[in-house]
Scaffold this active site. Structure first.
Site, PDB file in Angstrom:
ATOM      1  CD  GLU B 196      -1.826  -2.318   0.704  1.00 56.14           C
ATOM      2  OE1 GLU B 196      -1.087  -2.961   1.467  1.00 56.14           O
ATOM      3  OE2 GLU B 196      -2.283  -2.804  -0.340  1.00 56.14           O
ATOM      4  CG  ASN B 280      -1.704  -4.993  -3.307  1.00 58.68           C
ATOM      5  OD1 ASN B 280      -1.303  -5.408  -2.236  1.00 58.68           O
ATOM      6  ND2 ASN B 280      -1.635  -3.724  -3.636  1.00 58.68           N
ATOM      7  CG  ASP B 322      -5.601  -4.706  -1.738  1.00 58.69           C
ATOM      8  OD1 ASP B 322      -4.418  -4.991  -1.997  1.00 58.69           O
ATOM      9  OD2 ASP B 322      -6.051  -4.665  -0.586  1.00 58.69           O
TER      10      ASP B 322
END
Lengths: 181, 595
Positions: B196, B280, B322
């Site tokens: 992230e 991801n 994701d």
């Protein structure tokens, strides 16, 4: 009664003036921005060495002006503050919409938080965000927990509606952590 | 530094004695496992989480009692599995990653030593999903652990002294480590987190003796970086070609493209291959990274000695939601098409339960185990996931009813396999979401996501489920609804009991054959840890689990997230607003046995 109404009217009008006032180019004011010290922590966003060189530093906090607060809101996302603090509810960083302040809620406290960073993971943005923008962000941060006048606080979200806009927030009376600031 | 616990004699003489007595007995990871130990988070290289112990069984588990408990002194999410070898249990906590050794040979299991790795405090700000640590690994008299700020450390299992420390991750770029290491043939395997925050993923092998890097395999970039060479023979055409880790991205986007190996690693000694998934691609906003984004959201088979890639398969090409590909790959042998095939079972975030031939990477089956609206299925001919174009995020538009939501049909929470029932027990989520994407700028060390998501319960309203899956019949055998996402690991035993915990604070035992609830225990805080079972020095079977709600799902409690902002905690908050009414922060180890 009449006098009271007039007074209220005047107050609203004055508040409105502040709300709408748009200082296009800010001259450095007499008061300098508070001195910031050592960075607190290991995080400095962006690539090393590609930061801004700050030339002027003036305290230009304005917590009552709609334009300043709207800019602050835009910058809060622009600089990825929202990535860690979300729309005020928190995540990787603490919530900013509640009444708990680890490091103080006064504009100068928040300014220092952004410039110096804080030890448990708040990056130091000094040299990354121009001073005037930092002050706009400071104003916006206060509006997140209802510390800015409702008339000036942002009234809409650009993205998905997941929280009520800032101008509908009740003032969360700050409770600073002991020894904060 | 190992700290001496107060009230105990200095440790040295006893350690020396123990070393002298035990040197011939120092167990290696896999040998120890068969003997009632639990030497690594997943119990064994196959990642079964199956305990061969059967004293506690479906008939007597109702009388299970608390044997002892222990406070970890932390209040963030406890996702770790306790590890047990000989008469010692090793417990690692969330940040600041304390490592405790508990002496199981003494009543109440007092603390033998505590190791404090002193990770940098700033690491807490760049951990996407709580400051968790998923466990340690034992091998050859050493405990191998990771710290949130990116170190791997070898600690002497007897004394708690640091032997070596390797600095692998850089928190100033948003890189952390949360996964449980695995030791294979003298190499400690470690992967990074940070999907992230635009962190480029890798899996690194360290020499267990010295801590020196033996090899590092990046998840993106040129073949040389990914350790793709002569031996690389992927089963499907879309995975063949030169430098796909670079060419399936816009220029330079692979450098900040994620694919972090923050999940589970399994190992097949016969084929001599390790298996692990990649996370991801970054940012979540797919418009910023046109292309298949190799080698993210997929699975690699590699040679543990050299790190060379042998095959790869991509669960979610050009991932849109994701869907990290890091979930466990459980290695089992199944009779398929008239012969026994060496396969891996993989319940993915995208909602399919995959059965792959683990020698070749061929998909033998892929069936939905949860509600899926984002795709129509997996084509067994070309191996491709068929996306539903209606659920593709596009900038400036809100897409509704994306199922599964970003944490997937199942997140990190590991499933368990019983060789007795031939069922896979899967704790998982039942969540959907609305999402809007926007262009985001990369600022090193800050989040790189570009999506607002608003999660909601999936069909039925229960946010979690624990199910038993039959991979041969390719169907659900039984399922239990849970109010909140089933965010703990599962354990299954030879007594045919499945154990798992819930976020509202119940530790449960159910019948492995039909899912019937047999026993439950109310914990102080919600359970998101990995239950384990071991044989104590007294010869009895014990069941152990950590409570301490948190993780991505539990931030509303562990990180004091304000529930008025549904987007908080990467969008999980909207669907967890009521959790604080059911549980509170905590951190306790519970150990149970029959009276």
């Amino acid at each position: 009664m009449r006098a009271l109404l007039v007074l209220i009217g005047l107050a609203v009008a004055l508040g409105g003036c502040d709300r709408e006032e748009r200082k296009l180019a800010k001259l450095p004011s007499a008061a300098p921005s508070p001195a910031t010290g050592e960075r607190r922590g290991d995080l400095q966003p962006g690539q090393k060495g590609s930061g801004l060189e700050q030339t002027t530093s003036s305290r230009s906090f304005d917590g009552k002006n709609a334009f300043e607060l709207a800019q602050g809101k835009r910058l809060f996302r622009w600089y990825n503050c929202s990535g860690c603090h979300s729309m005020g509810g928190g995540g990787m960083g603490p919530a900013l919409m509640d009444n708990r302040w680890i490091y103080g809620h006064e504009p100068d406290d928040i300014y220092r938080t952004i410039m110096e960073g804080r030890p448990n993971g708040m990056p130091s943005f000094r040299g990354r965000i121009p001073d005037a923008q930092v002050w706009q962000i400071v104003g916006y941060i206060r509006s997140i927990s209802g510390l800015a006048p409702k008339a000036a606080a942002p009234g809409r979200n650009d993205g998905l509606a997941v929280t009520r806009p800032e101008n509908e927030r009740e003032r969360a009376t700050p409770r600073n952590a002991p020894g904060s600031g | 530094m190992a700290e001496q616990m107060p009230g105990k004699p200095p440790m040295l003489p006893r350690v020396a004695l123990a070393l002298a007595v035990c040197s011939g007995l120092i167990a290696h990871a896999q040998d120890a496992a068969g003997d009632g130990a639990w030497p690594m988070a997943a119990h064994d290289y196959a990642n079964t989480r199956f305990s061969p112990l059967d004293q506690v069984n479906a008939r007597n588990v109702h009388s299970l009692k608390l044997a002892f408990s222990f406070k970890t002194g932390t209040t963030r999410g406890n996702e770790a599995a306790p590890v047990v070898v000989g008469s010692t249990m090793y417990v690692v906590t969330p940040f600041p990653d304390y490592l405790y050794a508990l002496d199981l040979s003494r009543p109440g299991a007092n603390v033998k030593w505590r190791f404090d790795p002193k990770p940098k405090a700033s690491a807490q700000g760049v951990a996407c999903c709580d400051t968790v640590n998923r466990g340690v690994a034992y091998d050859g008299g050493r405990i191998f652990m990771n710290t949130l700020d990116g170190d791997t450390i070898a600690v002497d299992a007897a004394s708690g002294n640091e032997i070596w420390r390797a600095h692998l991750g850089d928190i100033t770029r948003g890189e952390t480590i949360t996964m449980a290491p695995v030791v294979v043939k003298g190499k400690v395997l470690v992967g990074n987190s940070g999907g992230e925050l635009g962190v480029r993923g890798w899996l690194t092998a360290l020499d267990a003796a010295t801590g020196k890097i033996a090899w590092r395999a990046w998840s993106t970039g040129p073949d040389a970086d990914v350790l793709i060479g002569e031996r690389f023979k992927p089963h499907y055409a879309q995975d063949r070609g030169k430098d796909l880790g670079k060419t399936t991205w816009p220029p330079d986007a692979w450098k900040i493209g994620g694919g972090n190996a923050w999940g589970w690693i399994s190992y097949d000694p016969k084929l001599d291959l390790i298996y692990y998934g990649t996370g991801n691609p970054g940012p979540w906003n797919p418009d910023q990274r046109p292309g298949a984004n190799k080698w993210t959201s997929g699975v690699f088979a590699r040679d543990p000695a050299s790190g060379e890639a042998v095959w790869y398969y991509q669960w979610s090409p050009h991932d849109l939601h994701d869907y990290d590909g890091v979930n466990e790959n459980v290695l089992v042998d199944l009779p398929i098409g008239g012969k026994t095939r060496a396969v891996l079972l993989h319940p993915d975030r995208n909602g399919y339960l995959y059965v792959l031939d683990r020698a070749t990477g061929e998909v033998l089956s892929a069936d939905p185990f949860a509600t899926i609206t984002t795709s129509f299925g997996v084509d067994l001919g070309d191996g491709k996931l068929r996306y539903n174009p209606e659920k593709t995020p596009r900038a400036g538009r809100v897409v509704h009813d994306i199922c599964p939501a970003s944490p997937g049909a199942k997140d990190w929470q590991p499933s368990a396999w019983s060789p007795r029932t031939h069922l896979l027990y899967i704790p998982h989520n039942n969540l959907c979401q609305d999402a809007g994407t926007y262009e985001t700028s990369y600022i090193a060390g800050t989040p790189y996501v570009g999506a607002d998501v608003k999660m909601k319960p999936g069909p039925g309203g229960n946010r979690g489920e624990v199910l038993a899956w039959d991979p041969l019949a390719r169907k659900k055998v039984w399922a239990i609804d849970e109010k909140f996402p089933a965010w703990s690991g599962a354990l299954v035993t030879a007594g045919d009991v499945v154990f798992y915990g819930t976020m509202d604070g119940w530790f449960k035992a159910v019948d492995a054959r039909d899912g019937k609830l047999l026993w439950k225990f109310k914990t102080d805080s919600g359970v998101i840890g990995q239950p384990v079972s071991y044989r104590g020095p007294d010869g009895r079977q014990y069941i152990a689990v950590l409570d301490g709600v948190g993780g991505w799902a539990g931030g509303v409690v562990s990180a004091d997230i304000d529930t008025r902002d549904g987007s908080a905690g990467l969008g999980f908050t909207n669907v967890m607003k009521d959790l604080p009414q059911y549980t509170k922060k905590g951190g306790t180890l519970y150990v149970f046995s029959l009276p």
